[in-house]
Scaffold this active site. Structure first.
Site, short mmCIF file in Angstrom:
data_model
loop_
_atom_site.label_atom_id
_atom_site.label_comp_id
_atom_site.label_asym_id
_atom_site.label_seq_id
_atom_site.Cartn_x
_atom_site.Cartn_y
_atom_site.Cartn_z
N GLY A 8 0.81 -1.22 0.00
CA GLY A 8 0.00 0.00 0.00
C GLY A 8 0.84 1.26 0.00
NE ARG A 11 -4.99 5.30 -2.83
CZ ARG A 11 -6.04 5.06 -2.05
NH1 ARG A 11 -6.62 6.03 -1.38
NH2 ARG A 11 -6.52 3.83 -1.93
CE1 TYR A 158 -9.15 0.15 9.19
CE2 TYR A 158 -9.37 1.03 11.41
CZ TYR A 158 -8.68 0.94 10.23
OH TYR A 158 -7.49 1.63 10.07
N1 NAP Z 1 -5.71 7.23 8.04
C1 NAP Z 1 -5.87 6.92 9.31
O1 NAP Z 1 -6.40 7.70 10.12
C2 NAP Z 1 -5.37 5.59 9.82
C3 NAP Z 1 -5.41 5.38 11.19
C4 NAP Z 1 -4.97 4.17 11.71
C5 NAP Z 1 -4.49 3.19 10.86
N2 NAP Z 1 -4.46 3.40 9.53
C6 NAP Z 1 -3.96 2.32 8.69
O2 NAP Z 1 -2.86 2.76 7.94
C7 NAP Z 1 -2.79 2.05 6.71
C8 NAP Z 1 -2.73 3.04 5.55
O3 NAP Z 1 -3.90 3.83 5.62
P1 NAP Z 1 -4.10 5.17 4.78
O4 NAP Z 1 -4.87 6.09 5.63
O5 NAP Z 1 -2.82 5.60 4.17
O6 NAP Z 1 -5.10 4.61 3.66
P2 NAP Z 1 -5.32 5.02 2.13
O7 NAP Z 1 -4.91 6.43 1.91
O8 NAP Z 1 -6.73 4.61 1.84
O9 NAP Z 1 -4.28 4.07 1.35
C9 NAP Z 1 -4.45 2.69 1.43
C10 NAP Z 1 -3.30 2.01 0.73
O10 NAP Z 1 -3.51 0.58 0.81
C11 NAP Z 1 -3.53 0.05 -0.52
N3 NAP Z 1 -4.48 -1.05 -0.65
C12 NAP Z 1 -5.76 -1.08 -0.24
N4 NAP Z 1 -6.33 -2.25 -0.57
C13 NAP Z 1 -5.37 -2.96 -1.21
C14 NAP Z 1 -5.35 -4.25 -1.81
N5 NAP Z 1 -6.43 -5.04 -1.82
N6 NAP Z 1 -4.20 -4.66 -2.38
C15 NAP Z 1 -3.09 -3.87 -2.39
N7 NAP Z 1 -3.06 -2.65 -1.84
C16 NAP Z 1 -4.18 -2.20 -1.26
C17 NAP Z 1 -3.97 1.22 -1.38
O11 NAP Z 1 -3.59 0.97 -2.72
P3 NAP Z 1 -4.41 1.66 -3.94
O12 NAP Z 1 -3.94 3.09 -3.98
O13 NAP Z 1 -3.99 0.89 -5.12
O14 NAP Z 1 -5.86 1.55 -3.60
C18 NAP Z 1 -3.21 2.36 -0.74
O15 NAP Z 1 -1.87 2.39 -1.14
C19 NAP Z 1 -4.02 1.15 6.68
O16 NAP Z 1 -3.69 -0.15 7.12
C20 NAP Z 1 -4.97 1.81 7.67
O17 NAP Z 1 -5.87 0.90 8.24
C21 NAP Z 1 -4.90 4.58 8.98
#
Ligand code: NAP
Length: 254
Positions: A8, A11, A158
Site C-alpha cells: 500500500g 498513497r 475494522y
Molecule cells: N488514516 C488513518 O487515520 C489511519 C489510522 C490508523 C491506521 N491506519 C492504517 O494505515 C494504513 C494506511 O492507511 P491510509 O490512511 O494511508 O489509507 P489510504 O490512503 O486509503 O491508502 C491505502 C493504501 O492501501 C492500498 N491497498 C488497499 N487495498 C489494497 C489491496 N487489496 N491490495 C493492495 N493494496 C491495497 C492502497 O492501494 P491503492 O492506492 O492501489 O488503492 C493504498 O496504497 C491502513 O492499514 C490503515 O488501516 C490509517
C-alpha cells in the site's frame, strides 16, 4: 544498500513510508492495486524525492497476487531487509454492529488481517534463509491502528481486523526472535489521508473539542517517522512491541 517492501505504498501513510525509507537509504519495493500511471501525483513525489523504488501491482487479498509480487520483489532485490505491512481498507459502508454484513466483514478481514498473516509468512520464510546483516536477518513492521483497542460500533469489522494485527505482531515476534528477525507494530490514531476524507468534518470537530492531547490531525509523515525508527535497527533488544502515533489519544483522562 538495504531493501524494504511496503504494501500500500501508492498513497497516504504508505507513500510517506516509502519516501521516508528512501531518504534513509533503502531501496523500496511498493505494492498497490494499480499501475504507477494511475497515480500521477504520487509518481511525481517519488521521482522528486529521488527514492530508488520498484512499483509492483496486485491485490493483497489474493493469494496468487501476493505470491507473484513477493517473488518479483525478491527477484529484483535479492533480499528484503524490512517488510512494512501497511495496506489496509476501511469498510465501504459504516454500519452498526447489528447490521454489518458478512460480505463487509470478509472484505475487511481478508485485506487487513489475512493478507498481513500470509504475506508475513511468505516473506519471513525467505528472511530466515538470508545472511544476517548487523546481526539481523530482517525487520517486520505492522501498521495496525488505535482501533486495535478503541471500539467504534459502526465499523466493528475494522476494529477486529486491527486487533488481529496486534496478535499477529506478538505471534510473529515470538516465532521469529530466534531466527534473528524483529517484529514491531505502529498504531496510528487519526491521520489525514484518503481513508479519513469521508469523516474529515467529524474528526476535525472532535479534535477541536480536545479529543487528543496533541490537538491536531496526524500526518502520514508522523507515522512514517516511527516506521523509520523501527526500520533503523536501533531497537535490537525489543520485539513484539508497539508505538502509538496518535497525539496521546490512548491516554485515559479524567
Ligand atoms: N488514516 C488513518 O487515520 C489511519 C489510522 C490508523 C491506521 N491506519 C492504517 O494505515 C494504513 C494506511 O492507511 P491510509 O490512511 O494511508 O489509507 P489510504 O490512503 O486509503 O491508502 C491505502 C493504501 O492501501 C492500498 N491497498 C488497499 N487495498 C489494497 C489491496 N487489496 N491490495 C493492495 N493494496 C491495497 C492502497 O492501494 P491503492 O492506492 O492501489 O488503492 C493504498 O496504497 C491502513 O492499514 C490503515 O488501516 C490509517
Amino acid at each position: 544498500m538495504k531493501t524494504a517492501f511496503v504494501t500500500g505504498g501508492s498513497r497516504g501513510i504508505g507513500l510517506a513510508i516509502v519516501k521516508e525509507l528512501g531518504r534513509a537509504g533503502f531501496r523500496v519495493a511498493l505494492m498497490a492495486t494499480r499501475e504507477e500511471e494511475h497515480y500521477p501525483e504520487s509518481s511525481r513525489q517519488l521521482k522528486e524525492s529521488g527514492v530508488d523504488y520498484l512499483w509492483l501491482t496486485g491485490d493483497i487479498s489474493s493469494s496468487s497476487d501476493r505470491e507473484r509480487v513477493v517473488t518479483e520483489a525478491f527477484k529484483e532485490f535479492g533480499r528484503i531487509d524490512v517488510l512494512v505491512n501497511n495496506a489496509g481498507v476501511a469498510p465501504k459502508l459504516r454500519a452498526d454492529l447489528l447490521t454489518m454484513t458478512e460480505e463487509s466483514y470478509d472484505y475487511v478481514m481478508d485485506t487487513n488481517t489475512k493478507a498481513n498473516m500470509f504475506i508475513t509468512q511468505r516473506v519471513a520464510r525467505e528472511m530466515t534463509a538470508q545472511e544476517p546483516v548487523d546481526g539481523r536477518k530482517g525487520i517486520i513492521i505492522n501498521i495496525s491502528s488505535c482501533s486495535a483497542e478503541v471500539s467504534s460500533v459502526n465499523r466493528g469489522e475494522y476494529c477486529i481486523s486491527k486487533a488481529g494485527i496486534s496478535m499477529l505482531t506478538l505471534l510473529y515476534a515470538d516465532r521469529l526472535a530466534g531466527e534473528g528477525i524483529l517484529v514491531y507494530e505502529v498504531r496510528p490514531g487519526v491521520i489525514r489521508t484518503d481513508m479519513t476524507k469521508k469523516v474529515e468534518e467529524k474528526y476535525s470537530g472532535l479534535i477541536g473539542q480536545g479529543l487528543f492531547p496533541i490537538a491536531r490531525w496526524g500526518t502520514p509523515e508522523d507515522v512514517a517517522r516511527a516506521v523509520r525508527a523501527f526500520a533503523s535497527g536501533d531497537f535490537p533488544y525489543t520485539t513484539g512491541s508497539y508505538i502509538d502515533v496518535d497525539g496521546g489519544f490512548h491516554i485515559k483522562r479524567l
